[in-house]
Design an enzyme around this catalytic site. Structure first.
Site, PDB file in Angstrom:
ATOM      1  N   HIS A 276      94.504   6.512   3.336  1.00  9.69           N
ATOM      2  CA  HIS A 276      93.980   7.850   3.679  1.00  9.69           C
ATOM      3  C   HIS A 276      93.081   7.806   4.928  1.00  9.69           C
ATOM      4  CE1 HIS A 276      93.215  11.920   1.530  1.00  9.69           C
ATOM      5  NE2 HIS A 276      93.206  12.085   2.817  1.00  9.69           N
TER       6      HIS A 276
ATOM      7  N   TYR B 152      93.197  14.571  -3.868  1.00 10.81           N
ATOM      8  CA  TYR B 152      93.264  16.032  -3.999  1.00 10.81           C
ATOM      9  C   TYR B 152      93.218  16.433  -5.479  1.00 10.81           C
ATOM     10  CZ  TYR B 152      94.948  15.552   0.835  1.00 10.81           C
ATOM     11  OH  TYR B 152      95.095  15.212   2.162  1.00 10.81           O
TER      12      TYR B 152
HETATM   13  N1  NAP Z   1      95.071  12.835   5.915  1.00 14.21           N
HETATM   14  C1  NAP Z   1      93.990  13.573   5.894  1.00 14.21           C
HETATM   15  O1  NAP Z   1      92.862  13.076   6.068  1.00 14.21           O
HETATM   16  C2  NAP Z   1      94.132  15.051   5.669  1.00 14.21           C
HETATM   17  C3  NAP Z   1      93.050  15.901   5.927  1.00 14.21           C
HETATM   18  C4  NAP Z   1      93.230  17.263   5.733  1.00 14.21           C
HETATM   19  C5  NAP Z   1      94.448  17.748   5.295  1.00 14.21           C
HETATM   20  N2  NAP Z   1      95.477  16.903   5.009  1.00 14.21           N
HETATM   21  C6  NAP Z   1      96.781  17.411   4.520  1.00 14.21           C
HETATM   22  O2  NAP Z   1      97.225  18.421   5.424  1.00 14.21           O
HETATM   23  C7  NAP Z   1      97.445  19.625   4.694  1.00 14.21           C
HETATM   24  C8  NAP Z   1      97.169  20.832   5.572  1.00 14.21           C
HETATM   25  O3  NAP Z   1      95.853  20.815   6.058  1.00 14.21           O
HETATM   26  P1  NAP Z   1      94.702  21.798   5.491  1.00 14.21           P
HETATM   27  O4  NAP Z   1      95.014  22.200   4.100  1.00 14.21           O
HETATM   28  O5  NAP Z   1      93.413  21.091   5.760  1.00 14.21           O
HETATM   29  O6  NAP Z   1      94.717  23.032   6.475  1.00 14.21           O
HETATM   30  P2  NAP Z   1      95.790  24.059   7.065  1.00 14.21           P
HETATM   31  O7  NAP Z   1      97.129  23.794   6.533  1.00 14.21           O
HETATM   32  O8  NAP Z   1      95.562  24.096   8.520  1.00 14.21           O
HETATM   33  O9  NAP Z   1      95.235  25.442   6.497  1.00 14.21           O
HETATM   34  C9  NAP Z   1      95.205  25.741   5.139  1.00 14.21           C
HETATM   35  C10 NAP Z   1      94.444  27.045   4.979  1.00 14.21           C
HETATM   36  O10 NAP Z   1      95.084  28.067   5.720  1.00 14.21           O
HETATM   37  C11 NAP Z   1      95.491  29.125   4.862  1.00 14.21           C
HETATM   38  N3  NAP Z   1      96.845  29.513   5.291  1.00 14.21           N
HETATM   39  C12 NAP Z   1      97.980  28.787   5.202  1.00 14.21           C
HETATM   40  N4  NAP Z   1      99.032  29.450   5.727  1.00 14.21           N
HETATM   41  C13 NAP Z   1      98.535  30.624   6.173  1.00 14.21           C
HETATM   42  C14 NAP Z   1      99.113  31.746   6.816  1.00 14.21           C
HETATM   43  N5  NAP Z   1     100.428  31.784   7.095  1.00 14.21           N
HETATM   44  N6  NAP Z   1      98.317  32.800   7.125  1.00 14.21           N
HETATM   45  C15 NAP Z   1      96.989  32.767   6.831  1.00 14.21           C
HETATM   46  N7  NAP Z   1      96.387  31.744   6.232  1.00 14.21           N
HETATM   47  C16 NAP Z   1      97.149  30.671   5.894  1.00 14.21           C
HETATM   48  C17 NAP Z   1      95.475  28.571   3.457  1.00 14.21           C
HETATM   49  O11 NAP Z   1      95.080  29.549   2.523  1.00 14.21           O
HETATM   50  P3  NAP Z   1      96.065  29.992   1.301  1.00 14.21           P
HETATM   51  O12 NAP Z   1      96.405  28.768   0.531  1.00 14.21           O
HETATM   52  O13 NAP Z   1      95.231  30.968   0.546  1.00 14.21           O
HETATM   53  O14 NAP Z   1      97.260  30.614   1.973  1.00 14.21           O
HETATM   54  C18 NAP Z   1      94.383  27.498   3.546  1.00 14.21           C
HETATM   55  O15 NAP Z   1      93.118  28.090   3.332  1.00 14.21           O
HETATM   56  C19 NAP Z   1      96.503  19.488   3.497  1.00 14.21           C
HETATM   57  O16 NAP Z   1      96.805  20.414   2.475  1.00 14.21           O
HETATM   58  C20 NAP Z   1      96.733  18.045   3.141  1.00 14.21           C
HETATM   59  O17 NAP Z   1      97.947  17.896   2.453  1.00 14.21           O
HETATM   60  C21 NAP Z   1      95.337  15.559   5.230  1.00 14.21           C
END
Ligand code: NAP
Length: 277
Positions: free
Chosen positions: A111, A53
């Site tokens: 990962h 990241y």
């Molecule tokens: N192991 C893996 O392969 C893998 C893959 C993907 C993700 N991850 C981890 O999982 C975490 C979460 O997944 P993700 O970042 O892919 O997606 P997510 O948490 O499902 O969604 C994040 C998105 O939603 C928005 N958001 C968050 N809270 C919100 C709310 N209350 N209302 C409206 N919009 C909201 C955020 O925008 P804003 O920031 O502008 O609020 C961002 O654009 C990642 O950050 C990472 O740490 C791991």
């Protein structure tokens, strides 16, 4: 915050904070540190990051947010598959520790599976544990067959978590992976629990959100953590949205809510390959 007891005896919060897309822009760094500090204040004491990241930038943000209260934060980081040889994992962990400005990572994950033999990565994880540089290790994006292979390794049973895609739109793990991980007491860390944003605006969630006086995002997250052994790690860089997300830990959905969500987002009816981001 709600907690569940890990098989290690530790209590883990059911909600943590993701950091994908953080640490990419120096002008936003201070705000990102502040929003993670707010997460910690709200009880989201588990922070998920990765060497990937922001090309290491997110780990620096996490290190700054955890400085001063390191023992109260549970840091999860991940090694890239292309670094996951024995030597490569040892070196990647050192670099992560430097960026995180800490002496140990609480949970270090592979990962996703690459071409390095799993046994070599596990050997490195076990060595890092002996050295006190990581406290636990686990995997990410491992489907049932990968988990079988892992658990058959001599130290495979030490796998402490599997981080996978899980949200209302992506319920495939409920067919087999989730029950098997529960049986083996391997917690599931649900990534992209808001489907990277769209679930926070989904029409099907609006009536349930109104009923509980919360937002659709809170409903989507409360659903993800409704059962045992699941931790959701939503990411937000916004303070108000962080509060909405944190509220999910205290919201228990009732049978009517769950039935309505099943109708709008049907559970799987067969085994499909694990969905990935
Ligand atoms: N192991 C893996 O392969 C893998 C893959 C993907 C993700 N991850 C981890 O999982 C975490 C979460 O997944 P993700 O970042 O892919 O997606 P997510 O948490 O499902 O969604 C994040 C998105 O939603 C928005 N958001 C968050 N809270 C919100 C709310 N209350 N209302 C409206 N919009 C909201 C955020 O925008 P804003 O920031 O502008 O609020 C961002 O654009 C990642 O950050 C990472 O740490 C791991």
């Amino acid at each position: 915050m709600r907690f569940f007891q890990w098989r290690t005896g530790e209590n883990l919060p059911v909600l943590g904070a993701g950091t994908w897309n953080m640490g990419e822009n120096g002008a936003r760094a201070d705000d990102e540190v502040e929003v993670l500090k707010l997460a910690l204040d709200l009880g989201l004491t588990l922070i998920d990051t990765a060497e990937m990241y922001g090309a290491g930038g997110a780990e620096k943000i996490v290190g700054r947010a955890a400085a001063g209260g390191r023992d109260e934060v549970f840091i999860v980081s991940k090694v890239y598959p292309h670094n996951a040889t024995f030597d490569g994992t040892m070196a990647a962990c050192e670099r992560s520790l430097q960026r995180l400005a800490t002496g140990h990572i609480d949970l270090y994950l592979l990962h996703w599976r690459g071409s390095s033999p799993l046994a070599d990565t596990v050997e490195a994880f076990e060595r890092l544990k002996e050295q006190g540089k990581i406290r636990h290790w686990g995997v990410s994006n491992f489907d049932t067959d990968d988990m079988e292979e892992l658990l058959a390794l001599p130290a495979g049973r030490n796998c402490a978590a599997n981080q996978v895609l899980y949200n209302l739109n992506q319920r495939g793990i409920e067919w087999q992976l989730l029950p098997e991980c529960r049986k083996r007491e391997v917690p599931i860390m649900a990534y992209s629990p808001l489907a990277q944003g769209p679930l926070a605006r989904h029409r099907a969630l609006a009536p349930i959100a109104r009923k509980h006086g919360v937002t659709p995002a809170t409903i989507a997250l409360a659903w993800t953590i409704r059962g045992p052994g699941v931790i959701a790690i939503p990411k937000t860089s916004d303070r108000d949205r962080m509060r909405e997300n944190a509220a999910a830990a205290d919201l228990i959905l009732d049978r009517d809510d769950l039935a309505a969500l099943d109708r709008a987002f049907p559970p799987p009816s067969r085994k499909n390959p694990l969905a990935l981001n």
